[in-house]
Design a protein around this motif. Structure first.
Motif, short mmCIF file in Angstrom:
data_model
loop_
_atom_site.label_atom_id
_atom_site.label_comp_id
_atom_site.label_asym_id
_atom_site.label_seq_id
_atom_site.Cartn_x
_atom_site.Cartn_y
_atom_site.Cartn_z
N TYR A 154 21.05 -4.76 -1.71
CA TYR A 154 19.72 -5.30 -2.02
C TYR A 154 18.59 -4.36 -1.61
N ARG A 155 18.91 -3.08 -1.46
CA ARG A 155 17.90 -2.06 -1.17
C ARG A 155 17.37 -1.52 -2.49
N SER A 156 16.06 -1.39 -2.58
CA SER A 156 15.43 -0.87 -3.79
C SER A 156 15.51 0.66 -3.80
N SER A 157 14.84 1.26 -4.76
CA SER A 157 14.80 2.72 -4.84
C SER A 157 14.02 3.33 -3.68
N VAL A 158 13.28 2.51 -2.94
CA VAL A 158 12.58 2.95 -1.73
C VAL A 158 13.39 2.42 -0.54
N GLY B 124 6.42 3.21 -5.42
CA GLY B 124 7.59 3.95 -5.90
C GLY B 124 8.82 3.11 -6.14
N VAL B 125 8.68 1.78 -6.21
CA VAL B 125 9.83 0.90 -6.41
C VAL B 125 10.19 0.86 -7.89
N GLU B 126 11.45 1.12 -8.21
CA GLU B 126 11.91 1.12 -9.59
C GLU B 126 12.08 -0.32 -10.09
N LEU B 127 11.58 -0.58 -11.30
CA LEU B 127 11.72 -1.89 -11.94
C LEU B 127 12.57 -1.74 -13.20
N ASP B 128 13.28 -2.82 -13.56
CA ASP B 128 14.07 -2.77 -14.79
C ASP B 128 13.21 -3.18 -15.98
N GLU B 129 13.85 -3.32 -17.14
CA GLU B 129 13.10 -3.61 -18.37
C GLU B 129 12.45 -4.98 -18.34
N GLY C 117 11.06 -6.19 -15.60
CA GLY C 117 10.10 -6.17 -14.51
C GLY C 117 10.71 -6.54 -13.18
N GLY C 118 12.04 -6.67 -13.12
CA GLY C 118 12.71 -7.01 -11.87
C GLY C 118 12.95 -5.79 -11.01
N VAL C 119 13.03 -6.01 -9.70
CA VAL C 119 13.29 -4.92 -8.77
C VAL C 119 14.76 -4.50 -8.88
N VAL C 120 14.99 -3.24 -9.13
CA VAL C 120 16.35 -2.71 -9.19
C VAL C 120 16.86 -2.50 -7.77
N VAL C 121 17.99 -3.11 -7.44
CA VAL C 121 18.55 -2.99 -6.09
C VAL C 121 20.00 -2.55 -6.15
N ALA D 249 0.84 -1.21 0.00
CA ALA D 249 0.00 0.00 0.00
C ALA D 249 0.87 1.25 0.00
N ASP D 250 2.00 1.18 0.66
CA ASP D 250 3.00 2.25 0.64
C ASP D 250 4.33 1.65 1.08
#
Length: 452
Positions: A291-295, A276-281, A283-287, A119-120
């Motif tokens: 291993y921390r995401s954009s959030v 707000g989590v950034e995904l790559d082309e 659809g994977g989580v960019v870390v 949710a956030d």
């Protein structure tokens, strides 16, 4: 300071998620884990474990035949029962599911059954239940990818292969990666007539070229019809089964068509974009390296992120996250000498760089290789051969690549991976006494590099 329901909320009950949840809880953290299916993820339920069990089953066919050269005789031919294998596999998987649950509950992890959505940055919704957590970990793994092709509704993916009904006497495998090659080998060994289509000129993209060529030759030798530079244009259902129209205009009829054309990160429907989590082309989580995401409060490990798709890698990444959040502090993993195996028949075991990668990175190399018939097959009557290869950086004498195609390759390469991680040189290999007579001793008895 805000008050949270949990210190860590893990989404996904596969290898990485279970390891992170259990170890964090054992360190005193308040942990919840949400999973909508059985615990254990792909590896336990529809991946590594059932695949290896079926690989064992397939190997018995050759063993029965080979035993005749050692004096064993059978009054009647052995008979394979597909339903018995499926039932016994399902029983074992249920046992493992139970072990995972016991480990989590014993550590004090709160298990929540259902599909979780963000949710956030600190809030997760699972059905009617809403939870907050200081840190969130995405460990939802990957899922099979099937390209758009006319008639794709008739195909199956690797997840479904362990419970096919009935057993496919004719199997068409589309793909040339490790899953495609493994399942082609397994079903060929169990008695199916297997055709394998690969859209490029080689199997196993990313593996050493000599390994790829040797495996293709061995798979063809045992009856797998491998067709390179070939794709399917259309699939139709006939009274006699399925018909695939190939790009060359050929037709292949089969009882089942497996598409093993890669896997994609399982991120759809998790609410990552909204958080707000950034995904790559893909659809994977960019870390980042921790291993921390954009959030900042959200982490990701395993196949759902952007690194190597291997169960032991997911476990190691999970421990790195737990150490960073609830242990001694951040640390990074070194992926350079990650060993891996492919459970084809024969097996592949590999560690370090391919020859092409090593030449690009190190320059001058010494290459040692050997191809031979193992002692076992001097009486078995089998034509199976074994291939081994060492890649040595000439400047430092360090062994930077080790590759094998042959029986128990994964078991053999695991031990050598320890030596390579420790920086073993070719001189160390040469000074090591081999265990005779074994296949593995060949790695410490290859003395002369290949010319050039």
């Amino acid at each position: 300071m805000p008050t949270f329901d949990f210190d860590l909320f893990v989404i996904g009950g596969g290898s990485g998620g279970v390891r992170a949840a259990r170890m964090a809880a054992q360190r005193g953290a308040r942990v919840a884990l949400a999973e909508c299916a059985e615990l254990g993820g792909t590896c336990v339920n529809v991946g590594c474990i059932p695949k290896k069990l079926y690989s064992y089953a397939a190997s018995y066919a050759d063993a029965f035949t080979e035993s005749e050269g050692y004096g064993w005789q059978f009054d009647s031919p052995p008979r394979f029962d597909w339903n018995v294998l499926k039932a016994n596999r399902a029983k074992e998987i249920r046992r493992l599911n139970g072990i995972y649950r016991s480990l989590l509950e014993g550590a004090g992890v709160t298990l929540i059954q259902g599909w979780a959505q963000l949710a956030d940055a600190h809030t997760v919704q699972v059905g009617d239940r809403r939870c907050t957590a200081r840190h969130l970990l995405i460990a939802t793994g990957g899922m099979p990818f099937v390209p758009e092709v006319a008639g794709r509704e008739h195909v199956v993916v690797s997840d479904a292969m362990f419970d096919l009904d009935p057993f496919p006497k004719r199997l068409l495998v589309v793909g040339g990666g490790y899953i495609a090659c493994e399942l082609a080998s397994i079903f060929n060994g169990l008695g199916a007539k297997v055709t394998q289509l690969q859209r490029t000129a080689h199997l196993l993209n990313g593996f050493d070229e000599d390994v790829r060529q040797f495996l293709a030759k061995e798979m063809g030798r045992v009856g797998i019809d491998i067709r390179f530079n070939c794709e399917i244009d259309m699939i139709t259902r006939l009274d006699s089964g399925l018909c695939a129209l190939l790009s060359r205009g050929q037709r292949v009829e089969s009882d089942a068509i497996l598409y093993a054309t890669g896997r994609v990160p399982n991120t759809q429907g998790l609410g990552l974009e909204a958080a707000g989590v950034e995904l790559d082309e893909r659809g994977g989580v960019v870390v980042d390296k921790h291993y921390r995401s954009s959030v900042p409060s959200i982490y990701a490990v395993g196949d759902v992120s952007t690194r190597q798709q291997l169960t032991p890698v997911a476990l190691a990444e999970a421990m790195a996250v737990v150490d960073a959040l609830f242990g001694a502090g951040p640390r990074t993993l070194d992926y350079e000498f990650t060993p891996t195996a492919v459970f084809t028949h024969p097996n592949i075991g590999t560690c370090g760089f391919t020859e092409a990668e090593a030449r690009a990175k190190f320059g001058k190399l010494d290459i040692f290789s050997s191809e031979f018939k193992a002692l076992r097959h001097t009486l078995s009557g089998s034509g199976e051969r074994t291939f081994m290869k060492l890649i040595v950086e000439r400047k430092t004498d360090r062994v930077v690549g080790l590759h094998m195609v042959g029986p128990e390759a994964g078991e053999i390469v695991q031990g050598f991976a320890v030596a390579m991680r420790a920086g073993a040189t070719k001189q160390v290999f040469d000074r090591t006494i081999g265990i005779h007579p074994t296949v593995a001793e060949e790695f410490v008895t290859m003395r002369e590099p290949m010319p050039g």
